[in-house]
Design a protein around this motif. Sequence first.
Motif, PDB file in Angstrom:
ATOM      1  N   GLU A 188      33.909  34.677  40.515  1.00  0.00           N
ATOM      2  CA  GLU A 188      34.547  33.806  41.421  1.00  0.00           C
ATOM      3  C   GLU A 188      36.071  34.007  41.462  1.00  0.00           C
ATOM      4  O   GLU A 188      36.710  33.523  40.482  1.00  0.00           O
ATOM      5  CB  GLU A 188      34.202  32.429  41.325  1.00  0.00           C
ATOM      6  N   VAL A 189      36.674  34.570  42.421  1.00  0.00           N
ATOM      7  CA  VAL A 189      38.150  34.924  42.472  1.00  0.00           C
ATOM      8  C   VAL A 189      38.690  34.811  44.135  1.00  0.00           C
ATOM      9  O   VAL A 189      37.786  34.651  44.839  1.00  0.00           O
ATOM     10  CB  VAL A 189      38.220  36.387  42.116  1.00  0.00           C
ATOM     11  N   ASP A 190      39.886  34.559  43.851  1.00  0.00           N
ATOM     12  CA  ASP A 190      40.549  34.798  45.353  1.00  0.00           C
ATOM     13  C   ASP A 190      40.222  36.235  45.954  1.00  0.00           C
ATOM     14  O   ASP A 190      40.239  36.949  45.430  1.00  0.00           O
ATOM     15  CB  ASP A 190      42.131  34.598  45.078  1.00  0.00           C
ATOM     16  N   TYR A 228      34.118  43.769  34.926  1.00  0.00           N
ATOM     17  CA  TYR A 228      33.915  42.282  34.512  1.00  0.00           C
ATOM     18  C   TYR A 228      32.710  42.023  33.807  1.00  0.00           C
ATOM     19  O   TYR A 228      32.027  42.739  33.580  1.00  0.00           O
ATOM     20  CB  TYR A 228      33.643  41.321  36.037  1.00  0.00           C
TER      21      TYR A 228
END
Length: 449
Positions: free
Chosen positions: A283-285, A277
Amino acid sequence: MSSGRQLLPQDNSMPPIWGVDGSESTLDVIVFSKNRACQLDALLRSMREFFEFPHRIHVLYSASTDKFEIGYNWLRRWHRGIDWVGEEGSFREAMIDLMARIDRGPGRYLMFLVDDMIFTRTFTAQTLMESLDDDDDILAVSLRMGENITYCYVRDIQTEPPDFSNGFHWEWRTASPGYWDYPMSQDAHIFRTSDFSPLLKPLNFDGPNSLEVVQSRCPFPRPDLICEQTPSVINIAANRVGEFYKNRSGNITAEFLDESFHQGKAIDVRSFTGQIYNSCHIEVDLPLIEDSRTRALPGIKKQNKAGKAHYLIDLHEIPTFVINCREDIDRRDVMQRQLTELNLNFDFVRGMRTEPAWIGVALAHLRVLRLLRARPPFLILEDDCLFNDHFRHELEIPTEAEALYLGVSSYGIAEPGKIGWGGSGETLWRRYDAHYLRVAGQARRALSE
């Protein structure tokens, strides 16, 4: 839902993964956690897979409700060999006590983690850590930084990596704002233990976030940081549980994840394996998968024997609380060695010194009973206990018993019908069955082996 290999233990009786005796550990890892057992579980499972450097894990945690506490009780069963430190009074007191114990151990290095992090690849760069011994200019080794970090999620700004032409080594004071110029992070920075210990006591803080803020105001006087080419850990900014600092985060609440955890789900850490990243926080599921581990009340099964109902309690599967006064360091060390060898899951609870002494003993026991994490069944020990060769971890206890006494009476024992409480008197008892005696006293239903 995501599929793939599930990083979940299939056998609850598996041996300890990390030892707390420090026999081969040069790194102490302190993990801060509050109300996030589901996320902490993901971090610990990813460490089991990807963190190969010899280490000891200390989890300093708190739970604001009984339901949150249940999740931590499961983790204590599933992740053996971890030093679990519950906040009894203030966070600051618990942290100072923990650092005092770490100072007495063999570890040369110290790393902080927070419970919403996940390891994504193996960290084995021992030479990086040993550079802390060889180069006085290096302040810390960062596991979260790498040449791919070009965006700071926390501040929502672009951040430019340093010139790495001479190796992954940079001067943080002149680095680009956002991550690269932030040396005192609690997110997977490895420090010298000897640097950190003198810093702690003069600081005023009341939680992990405020600790990081005051640390950042007085960073160690060393100009450089180092990292690997690619980070080995990522912070999943799913939610915020503290109110000291309004950290940017997503909206996957701790309550939702805790409820999912209770329903038999766990975070699929494999979905992050090998991913790269552009930020230290993302900020992800959070993908959830079915969890094969049992969530039954730890260590209890009802069974009938000789016409009477019994509970089967496994001392390996329930919490053990050890009462210990802060100044009794030698006693604490002896208890830690014994309980680690016996594979018991234990916490230390601060004792109290009073005159007469029995009042302090009673108040310390009462302190244990008031802990959120002291959910029956649990074992209470004082710090002068010694285990003999008759110890066994599985006990069949009659359901009518409110307490089971595993020790010996300092007053001796008398024949049935003779009462002699106090002083040099003797303990009244009568035979309950082939295994237990019924012992007289204020807890009239207490049994003793």
